[in-house]
Design a protein around this motif. Structure first.
Motif, PDB file in Angstrom:
ATOM      1  N   ALA A   1       0.693  -1.095  -0.054  1.00 54.06           N
ATOM      2  CA  ALA A   1       0.016   0.102  -0.073  1.00 54.06           C
ATOM      3  C   ALA A   1       0.739   1.461  -0.046  1.00 54.06           C
ATOM      4  CB  ALA A   1      -0.769  -0.037   1.002  1.00 54.06           C
ATOM      5  N   ARG A   2       2.002   1.114   0.814  1.00 55.87           N
ATOM      6  CA  ARG A   2       2.754   2.459   0.617  1.00 55.87           C
ATOM      7  C   ARG A   2       3.497   2.563  -0.541  1.00 55.87           C
ATOM      8  NH1 ARG A   2       4.661   0.090   5.913  1.00 55.87           N
ATOM      9  NH2 ARG A   2       3.749   1.412   7.710  1.00 55.87           N
TER      10      ARG A   2
ATOM     11  N   LEU B   1      -0.537   5.676   6.113  1.00 54.50           N
ATOM     12  CA  LEU B   1       0.156   6.879   6.099  1.00 54.50           C
ATOM     13  C   LEU B   1       0.595   7.372   7.616  1.00 54.50           C
ATOM     14  CD1 LEU B   1      -2.391   8.763   3.658  1.00 54.50           C
ATOM     15  CD2 LEU B   1      -0.128   7.577   3.176  1.00 54.50           C
ATOM     16  N   ASP B   2       1.610   7.942   7.743  1.00 50.11           N
ATOM     17  CA  ASP B   2       2.120   8.654   8.743  1.00 50.11           C
ATOM     18  C   ASP B   2       1.749  10.219   9.045  1.00 50.11           C
ATOM     19  OD1 ASP B   2       3.165   6.146   9.782  1.00 50.11           O
ATOM     20  OD2 ASP B   2       4.987   6.681   8.733  1.00 50.11           O
TER      21      ASP B   2
END
Length: 76
Positions: free
Chosen positions: A37-38, A75-76
């Motif tokens: 996903a990233r 997400l970060d």
């Protein structure tokens, strides 16, 4: 080993993973889904677009959904 399929669901439907992959545990499959996903989101950014509304639907060989991973969760 268990065989898992990583289907991608978006606003328009579902993209089927016809090959799948083998993992020792569901946790290992989820770790791979997070990494994928990233990578997909990073590729989207390079192309100047972003669709966080997608998610992985992880299924076993019996067609049972064993996990869902929204792309927004990585997400970060």
């Amino acid at each position: 080993m268990t065989h898992y399929f990583f289907h991608i669901r978006n606003r328009h439907g579902r993209i089927e993973d016809l090959e799948g992959s083998d993992f020792d545990t569901l946790q290992a499959a989820l770790a791979e889904a997070r990494l994928s996903a990233r990578e997909i989101l990073a590729d989207d950014l390079r192309k100047g677009r972003m669709d966080e509304a997608r998610l992985f639907e992880i299924e076993d060989v019996g067609g049972r959904t064993v996990a869902r991973l929204p792309f927004s969760d990585v997400l970060d």
